[in-house]
Design a protein around this motif. Structure first.
Motif, PDB file in Angstrom:
ATOM      1  N   TYR A 169      -4.681  -0.388  -8.443  1.00 21.96           N
ATOM      2  CA  TYR A 169      -4.451  -0.832  -7.440  1.00 21.96           C
ATOM      3  C   TYR A 169      -5.518  -0.661  -6.241  1.00 21.96           C
ATOM      4  CZ  TYR A 169      -2.597  -2.265  -3.062  1.00 21.96           C
ATOM      5  OH  TYR A 169      -2.087  -3.012  -1.880  1.00 21.96           O
ATOM      6  N   ASP A 225       0.834  -1.173  -0.008  1.00 24.23           N
ATOM      7  CA  ASP A 225       0.097   0.132  -0.056  1.00 24.23           C
ATOM      8  C   ASP A 225       0.767   1.136   0.168  1.00 24.23           C
ATOM      9  OD1 ASP A 225      -2.229  -1.421   0.306  1.00 24.23           O
ATOM     10  OD2 ASP A 225      -2.398  -1.504   2.439  1.00 24.23           O
ATOM     11  N   PHE A 283      -1.395  -6.382  -8.819  1.00 23.14           N
ATOM     12  CA  PHE A 283      -0.809  -6.152  -7.475  1.00 23.14           C
ATOM     13  C   PHE A 283      -1.897  -6.424  -6.576  1.00 23.14           C
ATOM     14  CE2 PHE A 283       3.120  -3.964  -9.256  1.00 23.14           C
ATOM     15  CZ  PHE A 283       4.023  -4.509  -8.343  1.00 23.14           C
ATOM     16  N   GLY A 295      -1.689  -2.654 -11.765  1.00 23.64           N
ATOM     17  CA  GLY A 295      -2.345  -2.189 -10.632  1.00 23.64           C
ATOM     18  C   GLY A 295      -3.269  -3.227 -10.073  1.00 23.64           C
ATOM     19  N   TRP A 355       4.188   6.245  -5.007  1.00 26.17           N
ATOM     20  CA  TRP A 355       4.191   6.341  -6.648  1.00 26.17           C
ATOM     21  C   TRP A 355       2.979   7.301  -6.820  1.00 26.17           C
ATOM     22  CZ3 TRP A 355       6.610   2.945 -10.135  1.00 26.17           C
ATOM     23  CH2 TRP A 355       6.230   3.232 -11.372  1.00 26.17           C
ATOM     24  N   PHE A 356       1.953   7.253  -6.524  1.00 23.71           N
ATOM     25  CA  PHE A 356       0.770   8.158  -6.770  1.00 23.71           C
ATOM     26  C   PHE A 356       0.874   9.504  -6.200  1.00 23.71           C
ATOM     27  CE2 PHE A 356      -3.320   9.942  -5.525  1.00 23.71           C
ATOM     28  CZ  PHE A 356      -3.977   9.633  -6.755  1.00 23.71           C
ATOM     29  N   GLN A 375       2.435   1.948  -3.301  1.00 22.31           N
ATOM     30  CA  GLN A 375       1.398   2.379  -4.417  1.00 22.31           C
ATOM     31  C   GLN A 375       1.215   3.584  -4.211  1.00 22.31           C
ATOM     32  OE1 GLN A 375       0.639   0.884  -7.134  1.00 22.31           O
ATOM     33  NE2 GLN A 375       1.261  -1.148  -6.642  1.00 22.31           N
ATOM     34  N   MET A 391       9.276  -2.809  -5.475  1.00 20.61           N
ATOM     35  CA  MET A 391       8.089  -3.551  -6.036  1.00 20.61           C
ATOM     36  C   MET A 391       8.592  -4.839  -6.710  1.00 20.61           C
ATOM     37  SD  MET A 391       5.484  -0.680  -7.861  1.00 20.61           S
ATOM     38  CE  MET A 391       4.835   0.463  -6.866  1.00 20.61           C
ATOM     39  N   MET A 440      -1.174   2.881 -12.798  1.00 21.82           N
ATOM     40  CA  MET A 440      -0.904   1.469 -11.896  1.00 21.82           C
ATOM     41  C   MET A 440      -1.624   1.663 -10.151  1.00 21.82           C
ATOM     42  SD  MET A 440       2.626  -0.508 -11.085  1.00 21.82           S
ATOM     43  CE  MET A 440       3.421   1.248 -10.239  1.00 21.82           C
ATOM     44  N   PRO A 441      -1.219   2.961  -9.555  1.00 17.69           N
ATOM     45  CA  PRO A 441      -1.647   2.882  -8.249  1.00 17.69           C
ATOM     46  C   PRO A 441      -3.267   3.141  -8.285  1.00 17.69           C
ATOM     47  CG  PRO A 441      -0.212   4.993  -8.902  1.00 17.69           C
ATOM     48  CD  PRO A 441      -0.069   4.032 -10.077  1.00 17.69           C
TER      49      PRO A 441
END
Length: 644
Positions: A83, A46, A373, A370, A52-53, A49, A316, A79-80
């Protein structure tokens, strides 16, 4: 939320390089922003992600070109957001059936696309909607692994026969397209991951029969692909050749990326900056690639988004390896672990292929990562038991406003790509359904929705420049238009520094204007900026000499062209500069030589501003023959300057 994810997935296939999917995912995430709820406790995945976001939008503040960076940001944020969306939906609501159905539909569509498309592409291989065969192969492998895991996890007595046969046929079709592409990076990823999946499923019911069926299917697909392409580009021959000879072009691209990253190692130069910075770090022996990507996402994201992004990517990758090892060791609930390993393996092949290709810059890859994961999270985590906590109102308002602003900017960039960029495959596709609109008015309005994108300003400038042909004389109206063109072109160059093509358009415009000191000085400034960004750029060197000649410095112009020959990487650039020198130093042949120069300059200008266009390259052979007929010894003497 699930419907918006499906729409985003569709947009990511049709518009894989644009932030269209990112805009849709931000809209999907708006309710979560408004409610401001989040889960506790937060796991390590978490945190990765969420970081990254948060980090990707922050890099926009120091990007070389915010407008170009927005396209990359819209893709990377998928991706985030995917996810978090799948984490919110929860496995306990949909089980594994919904993801599997999505993957079957998407993979079936792409396999059919590849078979219909065949080799009728720029690269001579199926490349799907991605304009890149390696990415197409990577996506096929990424989609096939979870479905292969589902197939291996099926109980012979618990699943209908049609479903098992359907999975087998789909996997065989995927293998056929995959072998037609013959991507080395994608194949190596599968070679490293698939055996581990078979090892995990070895004791499951019906494994031997499934293995035989899969082996026969893959063998038939391989033989069929070999027959279709008559043995050309066989994947195993390509791998053997790479082992023997290596891949010098990719290695040089990566070396240049490292050199560029070391100059700004902490925060990076901003998303989308590789193509702007690469010419400055290009190795002289690398004269093949277009320089659009480093062919290594780890190095490119280090250069563009800094050391934090590189560390998160590596974290990751380590998380995936750890979970893959845990799944292989877990003796409980083998069926669930096989399915979970399929998603872990699907993500792993992308992280492995990212070391030799550019994978993270495609929206469909980011969205699927995303989702994978979220599906790969350990089964010991029960989402239903997690608490949600209400965030402060100020935080909710700030995140909602930020999401809306980003979504609007993404939307503006998508419209620019669809309506203005004539080189874009999306624009050509979109033009089939929408009548052509006045480009100046369109660009003027899109500049409001995409204020950071350089293309609206550049399109307005080029449209005004075209309109100059209809204005006779040198009156005040013509001067106003010239001033407006200059302002718009300068604005586009400020919004995309080191985007050399914009500078070339400006120099071509300047060279066609009546001589005056102000215009000439502007041309010298543009040429100087282009040469700083790309010291080996032949056309910029040519126009720099033209501007010096217009300013009365003939000897300096000749010296500039000789220096350009020494610095240039491509033969065509050296030929243009040598011909320009001959046109000034061979009395009696000036007009003939200048016509040869003008033709080569016009062709090179078109090739640089239309990078995906293939032209008959015989023009360079013809020009060389004509130059040799005039004075071959002098031509050879000039061309040898490059090797000194």
């Amino acid at each position: 939320m699930l419907l918006l994810f499906v729409l985003a997935l569709g947009a990511s296939v049709l518009l894989p390089h644009t932030p269209a999917a990112g805009a849709l995912m931000l809209v999907a995430a708006l309710p979560a922003f408004v409610m401001g709820r989040y889960w506790r406790p937060i796991s390590g995945l978490d945190f990765m992600q969420i970081f990254w976001f948060a980090w990707v939008p922050l890099t926009l503040f120091w990007s070389l070109s915010v407008g170009l960076a927005l396209d990359r940001a819209g893709v990377l944020l998928c991706m985030p957001m995917a996810y978090l969306a799948w984490r919110a939906l929860g496995v306990h609501r949909f089980g594994t059936r919904a993801p599997a159905v999505l993957l079957v539909v998407l993979l079936s569509t792409l396999v059919a696309w590849g078979l219909i498309q065949g080799p009728e592409t720029y690269t001579g291989k199926p490349q799907g909607p991605f304009n890149d065969p390696n990415t197409f192969a990577g996506v096929l492998g990424m989609l096939a692994l979870p479905l292969l895991a589902h197939y291996l996890a099926m109980e012979p007595w618990g699943e209908p026969r049609w479903r098992r046969v359907g999975y087998l046929i789909l996997l065989a079709g995927t293998g056929l397209v995959f072998f037609l592409i013959a991507s080395r990076g994608a194949t190596l990823g599968l070679i490293l991951v698939v055996p581990a999946l078979f090892w995990l499923a070895r004791g499951h019911a019906g494994f031997s029969r499934k293995l035989v069926a899969l082996t026969v299917s893959v063998l038939v697909a391989y033989l069929a692909s070999d027959w279709i392409k008559s043995g050309d580009r066989d994947i195993f021959l390509r791998l053997a050749e790479t082992v023997r000879e290596g891949d010098s072009i990719r290695v040089m691209l990566m070396q240049s990326a490292v050199l560029a990253a070391l100059d700004q190692p902490w925060l990076g130069a901003g998303l989308g900056s590789f193509r702007l910075l690469y010419p400055r770090y290009r190795l002289p022996a690398e004269n093949v690639s277009g320089g659009g990507g480093a062919h290594n996402d780890y190095l490119q994201l280090w250069l563009e988004a800094g050391l934090p992004m590189l560390l998160i990517m590596l974290a990751m990758l380590l998380w995936l390896l750890k979970e893959a090892w845990n799944a292989l060791r877990n003796g409980k609930d083998r069926t669930r672990e096989i399915v979970r390993f399929g998603y872990i393996g699907g993500a792993l092949v992308i992280f492995l292929q990212a070391a030799t290709n550019f994978m993270f810059y495609f929206a469909v890859v980011a969205l699927l990562l995303g989702m994978y994961f979220a599906q790969a999270r350990p089964s010991s985590i029960d989402i239903g038991e997690m608490r949600t906590i209400q965030a402060p109102r100020s935080w909710r308002m700030a995140t909602t406003a930020s999401a809306l602003i980003l979504a609007l900017l993404f939307f503006g960039n998508v419209m620019v790509e669809l309506l203005l960029d004539r080189n874009s495959m999306y624009s050509k596709w979109f033009a089939r359904f929408v009548p052509e609109l006045p480009r100046y008015e369109l660009a003027y309005r899109l500049a409001i929705f995409a204020p950071f994108h350089p293309m609206p300003q550049h399109v307005m400038a080029t449209e005004l420049a075209s309109a100059l042909d209809g204005i006779e004389g040198g009156g005040a109206m013509r001067q106003e238009v010239v001033d407006e063109v200059r302002w718009r072109m300068s604005a586009s160059q400020r919004l995309a520094p080191c985007y050399v093509s914009y500078g070339i358009d400006a120099l071509a415009f300047i060279s066609n204007q009546p001589e005056n000191e102000e215009i000439t000085n502007w041309g010298m400034d543009v040429a100087r900026a282009n040469i700083i960004c790309n010291p080996a750029h032949g056309l910029s060197r040519y126009y720099a000499g033209v501007m010096l000649e217009r300013a009365g410095y003939r000897d300096a112009a000749l010296d500039a062209w000789r220096t350009g020959i020494e610095k240039s990487i491509f033969f065509a650039d050296r030929l243009i500069l040598a011909a320009a020198i001959l046109a000034r130093t061979l009395p009696g042949n000036e007009d003939t030589l200048q016509r040869i120069v003008d033709r080569m300059v016009k062709t090179m200008h078109f090739l640089e501003t239309h990078p995906n266009t293939r032209l008959d390259q015989s023009i360079w052979v013809d020009a060389q023959q004509r130059l040799r007929a005039i004075d071959g010894n002098q031509l050879d003497s000039l061309l040898r300057l490059q090797s000194r």
